[in-house]
Design an enzyme around this catalytic site. Structure first.
Site, PDB file in Angstrom:
ATOM      1  N   GLY A 173       1.321   6.173 -12.082  1.00  0.00           N
ATOM      2  CA  GLY A 173       0.879   7.045 -11.056  1.00  0.00           C
ATOM      3  C   GLY A 173       1.456   8.551 -11.004  1.00  0.00           C
ATOM      4  CG  ASP A 225      -2.054   1.081   1.044  1.00  0.00           C
ATOM      5  OD1 ASP A 225      -2.793   0.951  -0.168  1.00  0.00           O
ATOM      6  OD2 ASP A 225      -2.344   1.609   1.873  1.00  0.00           O
TER       7      ASP A 225
HETATM    8  O1  LIG Z   1      -4.473  -1.260  -3.998  1.00  0.00           O
HETATM    9  P1  LIG Z   1      -3.568  -1.772  -5.079  1.00  0.00           P
HETATM   10  O2  LIG Z   1      -4.136  -2.958  -5.786  1.00  0.00           O
HETATM   11  O3  LIG Z   1      -2.332  -2.220  -4.920  1.00  0.00           O
HETATM   12  O4  LIG Z   1      -3.374  -0.627  -6.300  1.00  0.00           O
HETATM   13  P2  LIG Z   1      -3.680   1.064  -6.226  1.00  0.00           P
HETATM   14  O5  LIG Z   1      -2.797   1.454  -7.444  1.00  0.00           O
HETATM   15  O6  LIG Z   1      -5.070   1.186  -5.835  1.00  0.00           O
HETATM   16  O7  LIG Z   1      -2.420   1.224  -4.760  1.00  0.00           O
HETATM   17  P3  LIG Z   1      -2.544   2.198  -3.655  1.00  0.00           P
HETATM   18  O8  LIG Z   1      -3.668   2.191  -3.138  1.00  0.00           O
HETATM   19  O9  LIG Z   1      -1.373   1.760  -3.033  1.00  0.00           O
HETATM   20  O10 LIG Z   1      -1.940   3.479  -4.425  1.00  0.00           O
HETATM   21  C1  LIG Z   1      -2.227   4.591  -4.318  1.00  0.00           C
HETATM   22  C2  LIG Z   1      -2.056   5.488  -5.139  1.00  0.00           C
HETATM   23  O11 LIG Z   1      -0.803   5.915  -5.263  1.00  0.00           O
HETATM   24  C3  LIG Z   1      -0.135   5.748  -6.527  1.00  0.00           C
HETATM   25  N1  LIG Z   1       1.238   5.152  -6.456  1.00  0.00           N
HETATM   26  C4  LIG Z   1       1.472   4.041  -5.739  1.00  0.00           C
HETATM   27  N2  LIG Z   1       2.941   3.676  -5.730  1.00  0.00           N
HETATM   28  C5  LIG Z   1       3.409   4.521  -6.545  1.00  0.00           C
HETATM   29  C6  LIG Z   1       4.648   4.873  -7.153  1.00  0.00           C
HETATM   30  O12 LIG Z   1       5.780   4.253  -6.761  1.00  0.00           O
HETATM   31  N3  LIG Z   1       4.689   5.688  -7.860  1.00  0.00           N
HETATM   32  C7  LIG Z   1       3.742   6.772  -8.431  1.00  0.00           C
HETATM   33  N4  LIG Z   1       2.456   6.449  -7.808  1.00  0.00           N
HETATM   34  C8  LIG Z   1       2.273   5.394  -6.852  1.00  0.00           C
HETATM   35  C9  LIG Z   1      -1.111   4.654  -7.223  1.00  0.00           C
HETATM   36  O13 LIG Z   1      -0.814   4.748  -8.859  1.00  0.00           O
HETATM   37  C10 LIG Z   1      -2.414   5.030  -6.722  1.00  0.00           C
HETATM   38  O14 LIG Z   1      -2.929   6.286  -7.394  1.00  0.00           O
END
Ligand SMILES: O=P(O)(O)OP(=O)(O)OP(=O)(O)OC[C@H]1O[C@@H](n2cnc3c(O)ncnc32)[C@H](O)[C@@H]1O
Length: 226
Positions: free
Chosen positions: A186, A90
């Site tokens: 992201g 997460d």
């Molecule tokens: O919960 P899961 O299924 O793992 O997928 P998710 O994309 O919803 O995962 P998160 O809730 O952890 O992600 C939070 C947000 O932060 C972004 N994010 C997470 N890690 C990142 C990274 O290393 N670089 C850039 N954006 C990231 C991601 O694209 C999401 O919009």
């Protein structure tokens, strides 16, 4: 979501900057639990791709102001779903002058406003600092007893029905900038660290300095010493 039976490799190899670490898995492969292919790419760059399988399982994300309880409950749920070792990832972007927003709501904000809007909002406020921190929490659960945690959340939520999880945190501090770069995913294009955005680095370069890379290092060191 269907879970496939897999061959059972005996070890997972993690490549750190300094050395290669062999991680021995006694019973099963390790499932990296996420619906985000970008996270999987980075985990596979760091951990032996033959020994780590991604599991696109959409666990329940509880409402919380920090990532740790979200990752911990996700690991409990994913472990019960797979009955095999899991690592839940997460992550979120915490903007200093927004009291850490979007933080645990980063996915919702990316999906609704988009990362360019986040950057424009920060830029439009002249009084607002561009400083921000990316955080990643990895939650490991394999059904085995893990020594008591010093984690406040876990100690106040002891549930004997759920096997304990172990949490690993990584973070990187940088600043919000206009989008640059085509790599990553992201928020990477708008997050600058040491003169380059995370989207201007390949997966290996990002892992060397990123929140996820640091959490993966902490996990690998603990797993190896177990
Ligand atoms: O919960 P899961 O299924 O793992 O997928 P998710 O994309 O919803 O995962 P998160 O809730 O952890 O992600 C939070 C947000 O932060 C972004 N994010 C997470 N890690 C990142 C990274 O290393 N670089 C850039 N954006 C990231 C991601 O694209 C999401 O919009």
């Amino acid at each position: 979501m269907e879970v496939h039976a897999n061959s059972i490799p005996s070890e997972i190899t993690a490549v750190t900057n300094q050395h290669t670490v062999a991680l021995f898995v006694s019973a099963d492969i390790l499932r990296y639990v996420t619906t985000n292919s970008g996270k999987v790419r980075e985990a596979r760059q760091y951990l032996d791709p033959d020994a780590i399988k991604s599991l696109s399982y959409d666990y329940t994300e509880i409402q919380a102001t920090s990532l740790r309880p979200i990752a911990a409950t996700g690991a409990h749920e994913a472990y019960h779903y797979t009955d095999s070792p899991v690592l839940v990832d997460d992550a979120g972007l915490f903007i200093d002058d927004f009291d850490g927003f979007p933080g645990p709501y980063s996915a919702f904000v990316e999906n609704t406003l988009g990362v360019k809007t986040v950057q424009r909002v920060v830029e439009s406020e002249s009084e607002i600092s561009r400083d921000a921190t990316f955080r990643c929490v990895l939650a490991y659960c394999d059904g085995e007893a893990i020594e008591p945690s010093d984690d406040e959340y876990l100690n106040t939520n002891t549930d004997t029905e759920t096997p304990p999880v172990k949490l690993f945190t990584g973070e990187v501090s940088g600043r919000i900038v206009p989008p640059r770069g085509n790599g990553g995913f992201g928020y990477d294009p708008i997050f600058e660290y040491d003169g380059m955005t995370l989207a201007e680095r390949d997966a290996a370069e990002k892992n060397e300095i990123s929140h996820r890379g640091r959490a993966l290092t902490a996990f690998a060191e603990w797993f190896q010493a177990r």
